[in-house]
Design a protein around this motif. Structure first.
Motif, mmCIF file in Angstrom:
data_model
loop_
_atom_site.group_PDB
_atom_site.id
_atom_site.type_symbol
_atom_site.label_atom_id
_atom_site.label_comp_id
_atom_site.label_asym_id
_atom_site.label_seq_id
_atom_site.Cartn_x
_atom_site.Cartn_y
_atom_site.Cartn_z
ATOM 1 N N ALA A 1 2.003 -16.417 6.054
ATOM 2 C CA ALA A 1 1.981 -17.839 5.944
ATOM 3 C C ALA A 1 0.543 -18.261 5.104
ATOM 4 N N LEU A 2 -0.427 -17.782 5.648
ATOM 5 C CA LEU A 2 -1.899 -18.195 5.213
ATOM 6 C C LEU A 2 -2.113 -17.798 3.687
ATOM 7 N N ALA A 3 -1.444 -16.586 3.478
ATOM 8 C CA ALA A 3 -1.765 -16.113 1.907
ATOM 9 C C ALA A 3 -0.773 -16.571 0.860
ATOM 10 N N ARG A 4 0.599 -16.702 1.368
ATOM 11 C CA ARG A 4 1.736 -16.799 0.469
ATOM 12 C C ARG A 4 2.206 -18.290 0.626
ATOM 13 N N LEU A 5 2.501 -18.636 1.839
ATOM 14 C CA LEU A 5 3.069 -19.983 1.829
ATOM 15 C C LEU A 5 2.889 -21.039 0.724
ATOM 16 N N PRO A 6 1.206 -21.398 0.693
ATOM 17 C CA PRO A 6 1.040 -22.280 -0.355
ATOM 18 C C PRO A 6 1.421 -22.251 -1.678
ATOM 19 N N ALA A 7 1.444 -20.952 -2.263
ATOM 20 C CA ALA A 7 1.787 -20.744 -3.427
ATOM 21 C C ALA A 7 3.489 -20.957 -3.632
ATOM 22 N N THR A 8 4.161 -20.445 -2.490
ATOM 23 C CA THR A 8 5.718 -20.422 -2.351
ATOM 24 C C THR A 8 5.928 -22.123 -2.384
ATOM 25 N N TYR A 9 5.490 -22.802 -1.745
ATOM 26 C CA TYR A 9 5.469 -24.187 -1.464
ATOM 27 C C TYR A 9 5.475 -24.948 -2.952
ATOM 28 N N ALA A 10 4.402 -24.573 -3.607
ATOM 29 C CA ALA A 10 4.034 -25.049 -4.951
ATOM 30 C C ALA A 10 5.180 -24.936 -5.739
ATOM 31 N N ALA A 11 5.415 -23.756 -6.021
ATOM 32 C CA ALA A 11 6.507 -23.337 -6.824
ATOM 33 C C ALA A 11 7.909 -23.935 -6.485
ATOM 34 N N CYS A 12 8.174 -24.216 -5.318
ATOM 35 C CA CYS A 12 9.596 -24.789 -4.809
ATOM 36 C C CYS A 12 9.385 -26.198 -5.204
ATOM 37 N N ALA A 13 8.159 -26.857 -4.826
ATOM 38 C CA ALA A 13 7.931 -28.242 -5.155
ATOM 39 C C ALA A 13 8.297 -28.413 -6.663
#
Length: 324
Positions: free
Chosen positions: A56-68
């Motif tokens: 979550a720390l390493a990948r959640l931000p990038a996954t969120y940004a792509a989904c957004a």
């Protein structure tokens, strides 16, 4: 374009990190990344709660940004779409659900489907102070390859960074199950790699054959014109917190996430664009060079500086934007 996590999600991650060794999480994140790149699925990678936290720390931000970014495009392509039910398939820590709530705050029901109990548990903890609909999201433990007969139907079905974990021979069945569960819009999001694009191109063909209308990124329903070593992908920039930089072993305060996506809709929900910018525009003294995907195929378009009106419009275009 730069995308930040919602404040409640940032606060929830910070709360999860209290008293946890950053060095230990960084080591777990590095091992997790290597395992995923080696082709292992979440079942063989996310074994403990701290594995899920490191992910979550390493990948959640990038996954969120792509989904957004993808959901922002969905709103533009189908402005009248008002989903009430979300199925987040292969939810992981539920980054897609948070992004969907930003795009469609009126969502009234959220279902998480994932085979990993560790992911479902951290998704629930991160949602503690989030929107009401996330706090009461229904978490279902299930393998995407087991068949979708028991999946809840939804207006919006999102499957982000999950097809990569499924054996190629079973991906077609999973895409068919996702489409069968969808009453409105299906969003498929994958890494912006040749392999990620190839999975989506195959899914696109199957979805069109099943009667879906492709809203984005494609401006047409014809055969994909990408060939050779070329592939369709896009990029979004996101800021990195100090903890995020430590987890990634990175120095720069931002990350550029490359992603590929597909928006497939039930007929009449929206409409594609006339053309799509497939690469960063190249500016020079004479004008701007654009690489476009159009209904007629790939097009290299030059917009001369002397054509003031067209040049003014072209200057505002970025990678991934619609183009007239």
């Amino acid at each position: 374009m730069s995308v930040e996590l919602p404040a409640p999600l940032r606060a929830a991650i910070a709360r999860e990190l209290e008293g946890v060794s950053r060095k230990g999480l960084a080591e777990r994140a590095a091992r997790t990344s290597l395992a995923y790149r080696a082709g292992k699925g979440s079942a063989g990678v996310i074994r403990e709660a701290d594995d899920a936290l490191a992910y979550a720390l390493a990948r959640l931000p990038a996954t969120y940004a792509a989904c957004a970014s993808v959901f922002e495009e969905a709103v533009a392509r189908a402005p009248g779409f008002r989903p009430q039910r979300l199925l987040d398939a292969g939810a992981g820590p539920a980054a897609a659900s948070w992004a969907a709530l930003e795009a469609w705050p009126e969502l009234g029901a959220v279902n998480w489907l994932d085979a990993s109990p560790q992911f479902l548990e951290i998704a629930a903890r991160l949602a503690t102070d989030g929107p009401d609909v996330l706090r009461v999201a229904e978490a279902r433990r299930g393998d995407l390859t087991a068949g979708g007969a028991d999946w809840p139907r939804a207006d919006l079905v999102a499957c982000s960074y999950a097809l990569a974990e499924i054996a190629p021979a079973r991906q077609a069945a999973v895409v068919a199950d996702l489409w069968a569960a969808c009453d409105g819009l299906l969003a498929l999001i994958e890494p912006g790699t040749p392999a990620g694009f190839a999975r989506l191109r195959t899914a696109r063909e199957a979805l069109i054959a099943a009667g879906a209308e492709i809203l984005a990124p494609c401006p047409h329903h014809g055969a994909c014109p990408m060939a050779g070593e070329d592939w369709c992908h896009f990029s979004v920039r996101l800021p990195r917190s100090r903890d995020h930089r430590i987890a990634k072993g990175a120095e720069v305060p931002y990350e550029d996430e490359r992603y590929a996506y597909l928006l497939a809709a039930r007929p009449g929900l929206g409409a594609p664009v006339a053309a799509r910018v497939l690469a960063p525009p190249r500016s020079g003294k004479p004008g701007i060079d654009l690489k476009l995907c159009t209904p007629g195929g790939l097009e290299a378009r030059f917009v001369a500086k002397r054509d003031k009106q067209a040049f003014s419009a072209a200057r505002r275009l970025d990678w991934g934007d619609p183009a007239l």
